[in-house]
Scaffold this motif. Structure first.
Motif, PDB file in Angstrom:
ATOM      1  N   VAL A 353      -7.292  -6.079  24.775  1.00  0.00           N
ATOM      2  CA  VAL A 353      -8.108  -6.631  25.856  1.00  0.00           C
ATOM      3  C   VAL A 353      -8.887  -5.495  26.502  1.00  0.00           C
ATOM      4  N   ILE A 354     -10.205  -5.722  26.714  1.00  0.00           N
ATOM      5  CA  ILE A 354     -11.056  -4.781  27.447  1.00  0.00           C
ATOM      6  C   ILE A 354     -11.643  -5.540  28.631  1.00  0.00           C
ATOM      7  N   SER A 355     -11.532  -4.970  29.821  1.00  0.00           N
ATOM      8  CA  SER A 355     -11.968  -5.698  31.012  1.00  0.00           C
ATOM      9  C   SER A 355     -12.687  -4.765  31.973  1.00  0.00           C
ATOM     10  N   ILE A 356     -13.510  -5.394  32.822  1.00  0.00           N
ATOM     11  CA  ILE A 356     -14.050  -4.703  34.000  1.00  0.00           C
ATOM     12  C   ILE A 356     -13.260  -5.231  35.178  1.00  0.00           C
ATOM     13  N   PRO A 358      -9.083  -5.361  36.871  1.00  0.00           N
ATOM     14  CA  PRO A 358      -7.694  -5.325  36.406  1.00  0.00           C
ATOM     15  C   PRO A 358      -7.440  -6.080  35.109  1.00  0.00           C
ATOM     16  N   GLY A 359      -8.189  -7.127  34.805  1.00  0.00           N
ATOM     17  CA  GLY A 359      -7.962  -7.883  33.586  1.00  0.00           C
ATOM     18  C   GLY A 359      -6.915  -8.957  33.751  1.00  0.00           C
ATOM     19  N   SER A 368      -4.686  -2.362  26.110  1.00  0.00           N
ATOM     20  CA  SER A 368      -5.756  -2.807  27.003  1.00  0.00           C
ATOM     21  C   SER A 368      -6.480  -1.609  27.577  1.00  0.00           C
ATOM     22  N   ALA A 369      -7.699  -1.863  28.036  1.00  0.00           N
ATOM     23  CA  ALA A 369      -8.504  -0.861  28.735  1.00  0.00           C
ATOM     24  C   ALA A 369      -9.214  -1.567  29.885  1.00  0.00           C
ATOM     25  N   ALA A 370      -9.221  -0.933  31.039  1.00  0.00           N
ATOM     26  CA  ALA A 370      -9.852  -1.521  32.216  1.00  0.00           C
ATOM     27  C   ALA A 370     -10.800  -0.510  32.851  1.00  0.00           C
TER      28      ALA A 370
END
Length: 574
Positions: A353-356, A358-359, A368-370
């Motif tokens: 999962v990659i988010s801008i 917290p996700g 994951s990466a935030a």
């Protein structure tokens, strides 16, 4: 088996046998004189008659004993080794990298090295261990006294398309063998130029034997590929290297699915590397070099393979519509990127999962990466305030943080995990490793907004995003070709993956076909390295062990026995 000698130069002392012969035959003879009576001599002769047979050969025995005494004394000075390694340990390391398939030594460098290994096994009566060197050092047979077992394992070995590590790493791996207590170590290789320190393994006599006489070669050393998902085709460039000093004309033959491509004819200048543009090809595709034998001593690097691996990992993206993160779909078409805005349940079925921000909650159970944009009123980072970054970390490969406009960065001080990039105001990139059962995966935090206008036109963000996806997916990251030894293949094969170039299907994945190629371009450089005998400290250490095992004292005792026996005969005679 003929014995070895610690001091073979002392055999010149056998020349002392000649003076013994000369002195024996020119010694003074008894004088003749007239006497009044021989009655005394008759009494002496009568007493010697019972030993007449012994007396007949007494003169010859003097000569024989003198010759034996000199011979045994010289033999003792040469320090013979009659045990052939009994009680000692010999380790044999054979290089199985791609360059060992060169044929400048007939039938090949590999076969010549294997023949030498067989000879080392045959002439040794102690314990023998066998190891193979590719991109790592792997034990094949632990030290045993059964030479047939070691020979059988040696015969089952074959060369690979792996690349040998750097000389420094090879020395580190060999030093790790110190616990085996080896008395001798033989490294059979071709291009590894080891700089052996004077104090390296002083108790082990280490010899580096080199196989190879030439270096001229033409090879395919890499490919830069682009996947066209609409056409299902591969394009890009193929890299060809010529290590010869002169210009060489070569032909690249292409075999691919559904396409009959004409051969590519190119002219390579001496000692050069060029990129050959490829037409759109339907995979799987195979490229084969056709080069005159005089300019190409290795066929191991003449083929290259490309294939759609059939792996489509999913990555969920949690970002506003229009975010630059969605451009990853075009940049990495072999990865399926799903929007959580369009599909809220995509995170539970994704590999990462990659988010801008917290996700979603599902991000805690997978890599994951935030990205954290921070507050718009934060001052950012002034020039020179980025302290350092971990250049060895794969996430930060080929990135230069000093070129980023400072106003785009929002360092934070309350982030958990290992700090990778720091600034005066706090942390810019951090990583926290999580564990779920037997799985270990990262959670990466990045302190800037990827959609900030300051990143437009800069290569920094595309490189970082590629590193990020590759790092999160790790073993699941799909490639149009894999180098031998790639860690992703070990996960797909659930153990030891193939080490030879070609098309291979992972177990349990019949629809997947991976293209595996030469591990590193360095294997196309076939210049033989210099051989290395044991250094002085190793020679001294081995000499002490050999002297302890030499029977020279017993042999010298035999020489003394011969001398004493001669004295006995002399006293008996006179």
């Amino acid at each position: 088996m003929m014995p070895d000698f610690l001091n073979p130069g002392f055999f010149w002392a056998l020349g002392l046998l000649l003076p013994v012969f000369v002195l024996y035959f020119i010694k003074s003879r008894p004088r003749h004189a007239a006497v009044s009576s021989n009655i005394i001599w008759r009494i002496v002769i009568s007493r010697l008659k019972p030993n007449s047979f012994f007396q007949r050969f007494q003169n010859s025995l003097f000569l024989i004993l003198q010759l034996l005494a000199v011979t045994w004394a010289v033999f003792a000075m040469t320090r013979p080794l009659l045990n052939g390694g009994v009680g000692l340990t010999r380790l044999i390391i054979i290089d199985a990298s791609a360059s060992m398939q060169a044929v400048d030594v007939l039938p090949s460098r590999w076969e010549a090295a294997r023949a030498r290994a067989r000879d080392l096994i045959k002439t040794w009566n102690g314990r023998t261990g066998l190891l193979v060197l590719t991109d790592r050092l792997r034990s094949v047979v632990s030290p045993v006294e059964d030479g047939n077992l070691v020979r059988g394992a040696l015969d089952r070995l074959s060369p690979t398309h792996a690349a040998t590590p750097s000389p420094e790493r090879v020395l580190r791996m060999i030093r790790d063998l110190e616990g085996l207590g080896a008395d001798e170590l033989f490294l059979l290789t071709d291009t590894i130029d080891l700089k052996i320190p004077p104090d390296f393994l002083p108790q082990t006599a280490m010899s580096v034997e080199i196989f190879g006489t030439k270096s001229g070669n033409v090879a395919i050393v890499g490919a830069e590929t682009i996947w066209n998902p609409a056409a299902g085709s591969i394009g890009g460039n193929l890299f060809v290297r010529n290590t010869n000093a002169e210009t060489v004309e070569v032909e690249i033959r292409i075999a691919c699915s559904g396409t009959s491509a004409l051969p590519l004819k190119i002219k390579l200048a001496g000692d050069t590397r060029i990129a050959v543009p490829l037409p759109p090809l339907i995979p799987p595709a195979t490229f084969t070099l056709s080069v005159p034998d005089a300019s190409n001593i290795s066929k191991a690097d003449d083929c290259w393979y490309l294939s759609d691996p059939g792996l489509r990992p999913r990555v969920a993206i949690d970002a506003p519509a229009g975010s630059i993160l969605y451009r990853l779909r075009r940049a990495l078409p072999l990865v399926e990127f799903l929007s959580l805005t369009d599909n809220p349940d995509a995170a539970s079925d994704s590999a990462a999962v990659i988010s801008i921000g917290p996700g979603p909650a599902e991000a805690r159970d997978r890599p994951s990466a935030a990205f954290f944009p921070g507050n718009s009123g934060d001052p950012g980072v002034a020039p020179g305030e980025i302290i350092s970054w971990e250049e060895e970390h794969p996430l930060l490969a080929f990135t230069n943080w000093d070129v980023i406009p400072g106003e785009a960065l929002r360092p934070f001080s309350d982030i958990s995990g290992l700090s990778l990039v720091d600034a005066v105001g706090g942390t810019l990139v951090s990583e926290m490793l999580d564990t779920r059962g037997d799985r270990h995966f990262p959670h990466v935090s990045i302190a800037f907004d990827p959609d900030h206008p300051a990143f437009r036109g800069e290569m920094f963000l595309p490189v970082l995003l590629f590193n990020l996806v590759e790092y999160l997916l790790q073993n699941d990251f799909p490639r149009l070709w894999y180098p031998v030894g790639h860690p992703g293949m070990a996960a797909l094969w659930h153990g030891r993956p193939p080490e030879t170039a070609g098309f291979h299907s992972p177990p349990g994945k019949p629809g997947s076909r991976l293209a595996i190629n030469l591990q590193a371009p360095s294997e196309a450089i076939l210049t033989p390295a210099p051989a290395k005998p044991p250094n002085l400290a190793q020679k001294v250490g081995r000499r002490v062990k050999d002297q302890a095992g030499s029977p020279w004292q017993a042999i010298l005792s035999i020489a003394f026995v011969c001398v004493l026996f001669e004295w006995y005969l002399y006293l008996r005679r006179y």
